[in-house]
Design a protein around this motif. Sequence first.
Motif, PDB file in Angstrom:
ATOM      1  N   THR A 107      31.020  23.394  38.773  1.00  0.00           N
ATOM      2  CA  THR A 107      30.692  24.624  39.496  1.00  0.00           C
ATOM      3  C   THR A 107      31.779  24.981  40.502  1.00  0.00           C
ATOM      4  O   THR A 107      32.252  26.124  40.556  1.00  0.00           O
ATOM      5  N   PHE A 108      32.207  24.017  41.305  1.00  0.00           N
ATOM      6  CA  PHE A 108      33.248  24.284  42.295  1.00  0.00           C
ATOM      7  C   PHE A 108      34.585  24.610  41.625  1.00  0.00           C
ATOM      8  O   PHE A 108      35.355  25.431  42.143  1.00  0.00           O
ATOM      9  N   SER A 109      34.875  23.982  40.487  1.00  0.00           N
ATOM     10  CA  SER A 109      36.118  24.279  39.779  1.00  0.00           C
ATOM     11  C   SER A 109      36.125  25.714  39.272  1.00  0.00           C
ATOM     12  O   SER A 109      37.128  26.430  39.404  1.00  0.00           O
ATOM     13  N   PHE A 110      34.997  26.156  38.707  1.00  0.00           N
ATOM     14  CA  PHE A 110      34.925  27.532  38.210  1.00  0.00           C
ATOM     15  C   PHE A 110      34.893  28.534  39.373  1.00  0.00           C
ATOM     16  O   PHE A 110      35.433  29.642  39.251  1.00  0.00           O
ATOM     17  N   MET A 111      34.285  28.147  40.483  1.00  0.00           N
ATOM     18  CA  MET A 111      34.298  29.025  41.655  1.00  0.00           C
ATOM     19  C   MET A 111      35.721  29.228  42.172  1.00  0.00           C
ATOM     20  O   MET A 111      36.074  30.326  42.616  1.00  0.00           O
ATOM     21  N   GLU A 112      36.531  28.186  42.111  1.00  0.00           N
ATOM     22  CA  GLU A 112      37.920  28.310  42.576  1.00  0.00           C
ATOM     23  C   GLU A 112      38.664  29.382  41.793  1.00  0.00           C
ATOM     24  O   GLU A 112      39.429  30.174  42.357  1.00  0.00           O
ATOM     25  N   SER A 113      38.423  29.421  40.493  1.00  0.00           N
ATOM     26  CA  SER A 113      39.050  30.444  39.658  1.00  0.00           C
ATOM     27  C   SER A 113      38.623  31.842  40.101  1.00  0.00           C
ATOM     28  O   SER A 113      39.448  32.754  40.210  1.00  0.00           O
ATOM     29  N   GLY A 114      37.336  32.013  40.381  1.00  0.00           N
ATOM     30  CA  GLY A 114      36.827  33.307  40.830  1.00  0.00           C
ATOM     31  C   GLY A 114      37.382  33.704  42.190  1.00  0.00           C
ATOM     32  O   GLY A 114      37.696  34.879  42.433  1.00  0.00           O
ATOM     33  N   ILE A 115      37.528  32.738  43.089  1.00  0.00           N
ATOM     34  CA  ILE A 115      38.076  33.028  44.419  1.00  0.00           C
ATOM     35  C   ILE A 115      39.542  33.435  44.313  1.00  0.00           C
ATOM     36  O   ILE A 115      39.995  34.363  44.998  1.00  0.00           O
ATOM     37  N   LEU A 116      40.300  32.757  43.448  1.00  0.00           N
ATOM     38  CA  LEU A 116      41.700  33.132  43.248  1.00  0.00           C
ATOM     39  C   LEU A 116      41.817  34.546  42.680  1.00  0.00           C
ATOM     40  O   LEU A 116      42.743  35.291  43.027  1.00  0.00           O
ATOM     41  N   LEU A 117      40.864  34.935  41.823  1.00  0.00           N
ATOM     42  CA  LEU A 117      40.843  36.309  41.313  1.00  0.00           C
ATOM     43  C   LEU A 117      40.564  37.291  42.456  1.00  0.00           C
ATOM     44  O   LEU A 117      41.232  38.334  42.561  1.00  0.00           O
ATOM     45  N   ALA A 118      39.601  36.969  43.309  1.00  0.00           N
ATOM     46  CA  ALA A 118      39.293  37.839  44.454  1.00  0.00           C
ATOM     47  C   ALA A 118      40.496  37.963  45.383  1.00  0.00           C
ATOM     48  O   ALA A 118      40.783  39.053  45.914  1.00  0.00           O
ATOM     49  N   MET A 119      41.227  36.867  45.565  1.00  0.00           N
ATOM     50  CA  MET A 119      42.421  36.898  46.427  1.00  0.00           C
ATOM     51  C   MET A 119      43.531  37.741  45.798  1.00  0.00           C
ATOM     52  O   MET A 119      44.297  38.397  46.517  1.00  0.00           O
ATOM     53  N   SER A 120      43.622  37.737  44.478  1.00  0.00           N
ATOM     54  CA  SER A 120      44.622  38.586  43.813  1.00  0.00           C
ATOM     55  C   SER A 120      44.249  40.066  43.975  1.00  0.00           C
ATOM     56  O   SER A 120      45.130  40.921  44.127  1.00  0.00           O
ATOM     57  N   PHE A 121      42.957  40.360  43.966  1.00  0.00           N
ATOM     58  CA  PHE A 121      42.504  41.732  44.215  1.00  0.00           C
ATOM     59  C   PHE A 121      42.847  42.148  45.648  1.00  0.00           C
ATOM     60  O   PHE A 121      43.265  43.291  45.895  1.00  0.00           O
ATOM     61  N   ASP A 122      42.693  41.220  46.577  1.00  0.00           N
ATOM     62  CA  ASP A 122      43.067  41.481  47.968  1.00  0.00           C
ATOM     63  C   ASP A 122      44.539  41.848  48.074  1.00  0.00           C
ATOM     64  O   ASP A 122      44.914  42.818  48.740  1.00  0.00           O
ATOM     65  N   ARG A 123      45.415  41.091  47.410  1.00  0.00           N
ATOM     66  CA  ARG A 123      46.859  41.380  47.429  1.00  0.00           C
ATOM     67  C   ARG A 123      47.153  42.707  46.733  1.00  0.00           C
ATOM     68  O   ARG A 123      48.029  43.461  47.159  1.00  0.00           O
ATOM     69  N   PHE A 124      46.420  43.003  45.650  1.00  0.00           N
ATOM     70  CA  PHE A 124      46.617  44.258  44.924  1.00  0.00           C
ATOM     71  C   PHE A 124      46.317  45.462  45.823  1.00  0.00           C
ATOM     72  O   PHE A 124      47.109  46.411  45.907  1.00  0.00           O
ATOM     73  N   VAL A 125      45.189  45.401  46.527  1.00  0.00           N
ATOM     74  CA  VAL A 125      44.815  46.516  47.398  1.00  0.00           C
ATOM     75  C   VAL A 125      45.794  46.626  48.570  1.00  0.00           C
ATOM     76  O   VAL A 125      46.218  47.728  48.944  1.00  0.00           O
ATOM     77  N   ALA A 126      46.178  45.483  49.151  1.00  0.00           N
ATOM     78  CA  ALA A 126      47.077  45.491  50.307  1.00  0.00           C
ATOM     79  C   ALA A 126      48.433  46.108  49.978  1.00  0.00           C
ATOM     80  O   ALA A 126      49.036  46.775  50.825  1.00  0.00           O
ATOM     81  N   ILE A 127      48.925  45.900  48.751  1.00  0.00           N
ATOM     82  CA  ILE A 127      50.259  46.386  48.382  1.00  0.00           C
ATOM     83  C   ILE A 127      50.205  47.740  47.688  1.00  0.00           C
ATOM     84  O   ILE A 127      51.024  48.623  47.952  1.00  0.00           O
ATOM     85  N   CYS A 128      49.234  47.927  46.810  1.00  0.00           N
ATOM     86  CA  CYS A 128      49.183  49.161  46.013  1.00  0.00           C
ATOM     87  C   CYS A 128      48.435  50.303  46.701  1.00  0.00           C
ATOM     88  O   CYS A 128      48.670  51.469  46.389  1.00  0.00           O
ATOM     89  N   ASP A 129      47.529  49.961  47.626  1.00  0.00           N
ATOM     90  CA  ASP A 129      46.772  51.014  48.312  1.00  0.00           C
ATOM     91  C   ASP A 129      46.542  50.613  49.772  1.00  0.00           C
ATOM     92  O   ASP A 129      45.399  50.463  50.223  1.00  0.00           O
ATOM     93  N   PRO A 130      47.631  50.421  50.541  1.00  0.00           N
ATOM     94  CA  PRO A 130      47.497  49.867  51.897  1.00  0.00           C
ATOM     95  C   PRO A 130      46.717  50.761  52.855  1.00  0.00           C
ATOM     96  O   PRO A 130      46.074  50.254  53.784  1.00  0.00           O
ATOM     97  N   LEU A 131      46.752  52.080  52.642  1.00  0.00           N
ATOM     98  CA  LEU A 131      46.061  52.984  53.560  1.00  0.00           C
ATOM     99  C   LEU A 131      44.539  52.831  53.507  1.00  0.00           C
ATOM    100  O   LEU A 131      43.844  53.125  54.483  1.00  0.00           O
ATOM    101  N   HIS A 132      44.041  52.384  52.345  1.00  0.00           N
ATOM    102  CA  HIS A 132      42.588  52.229  52.191  1.00  0.00           C
ATOM    103  C   HIS A 132      42.159  50.757  52.205  1.00  0.00           C
ATOM    104  O   HIS A 132      41.025  50.441  51.850  1.00  0.00           O
ATOM    105  N   TYR A 133      43.078  49.869  52.616  1.00  0.00           N
ATOM    106  CA  TYR A 133      42.796  48.421  52.592  1.00  0.00           C
ATOM    107  C   TYR A 133      41.545  48.076  53.401  1.00  0.00           C
ATOM    108  O   TYR A 133      40.649  47.382  52.921  1.00  0.00           O
ATOM    109  N   ALA A 134      41.477  48.586  54.623  1.00  0.00           N
ATOM    110  CA  ALA A 134      40.350  48.244  55.503  1.00  0.00           C
ATOM    111  C   ALA A 134      39.037  48.860  55.032  1.00  0.00           C
ATOM    112  O   ALA A 134      37.964  48.286  55.249  1.00  0.00           O
ATOM    113  N   THR A 135      39.118  50.010  54.369  1.00  0.00           N
ATOM    114  CA  THR A 135      37.883  50.662  53.921  1.00  0.00           C
ATOM    115  C   THR A 135      37.397  50.104  52.584  1.00  0.00           C
ATOM    116  O   THR A 135      36.204  50.146  52.292  1.00  0.00           O
ATOM    117  N   VAL A 136      38.321  49.600  51.765  1.00  0.00           N
ATOM    118  CA  VAL A 136      37.933  49.008  50.474  1.00  0.00           C
ATOM    119  C   VAL A 136      37.374  47.611  50.677  1.00  0.00           C
ATOM    120  O   VAL A 136      36.305  47.260  50.154  1.00  0.00           O
TER     121      VAL A 136
END
Length: 313
Positions: A107-136
């Motif tokens: 369970t924790f191993s599969f959760m790590e994969s999901g968290i890394l995906l969420a962190m990649s989404f965080d980087r995507f929003v921060a770089i590709c749409d920085p103006l809406h980062y705080a609202t997204v």
Amino acid sequence: MLGLNGTQFQPDTLQLAGIPGMQSQAWVALGFCILYLISIIGNLSILALVVRETALHQPMYYFLSMLSLNDLGVSFSTLPTVLATFCFNNRHVGFNACLVQMFFIHTFSFMESGILLAMSFDRFVAICDPLHYATVLTNSRILTMGLGILAKSFTTLFPFPFLVKRLPFCKGNVLHHSYCLHPDLMKVACGDIHINNIYGLFVVIFTYGIDSTFILLSYALILRTVLAIASRDQRLKALNTCISHTCAVLAFYVPIIAVSMIHRFWKSAPPIVHVMMSNVYLFVPPMLNPIIYSVKTKEIRRGILKVFYKSQS
């Protein structure tokens, strides 16, 4: 195999294994203790920093806190049997306790994969749409994402203990690791394990497969956005914010790919190779992640130095 009362046989205990070919288990025990100390102290430090420093109350560090909390879960899931095996030479674990450990490790191993995906989404929003980062990435959405990752991992892994529990065990009770894993239990089970194997493959594709695909997609979109930036310094600055996460993804997925390749193409590999690669897969990411983020993230470094100087004064 049938028991005396005609029921399918399940052992009361299973026997765990050390590392094949290692005569002196004391050095192995010392190595594991060092790994656990680095992992537990490092991840607790990250959590304490994020809670304490208001400058770190941002989406990126909330996701990092999730990763640290999950890495602590991975470490504490394996710790009881690993220490019992190598420090106290107690290699027996109850069958039901083994199933519980198997559930939490996976369970924790599969959760790590999901968290890394969420962190990649965080980087995507921060770089590709920085103006809406705080609202997204609001606090409520981050909490929803975290609970979604937990729910997804829990529900997909929940059937595993029951799928194992229904099987008879007639090929002995000796496992190949110092902790319980589903593939390891399948090697000593008899009866029809097709359902276990098919469901296991489905879970791997549904989690690792989908998560890794979307992580690659997010980085492809990030690269496209970065390459469109005119200033070289701005491009490097944008890419630099992704280095820590990229290292964490590689630390997690490279051992998984290596284990899969060895099982698929090097079936005659010595037992120690399989054992060591599984150990790398479970023990290295929780140890490396706090080190990676402490070294590569300026705000984390600054927070550590601030706490250090306060303690000195």
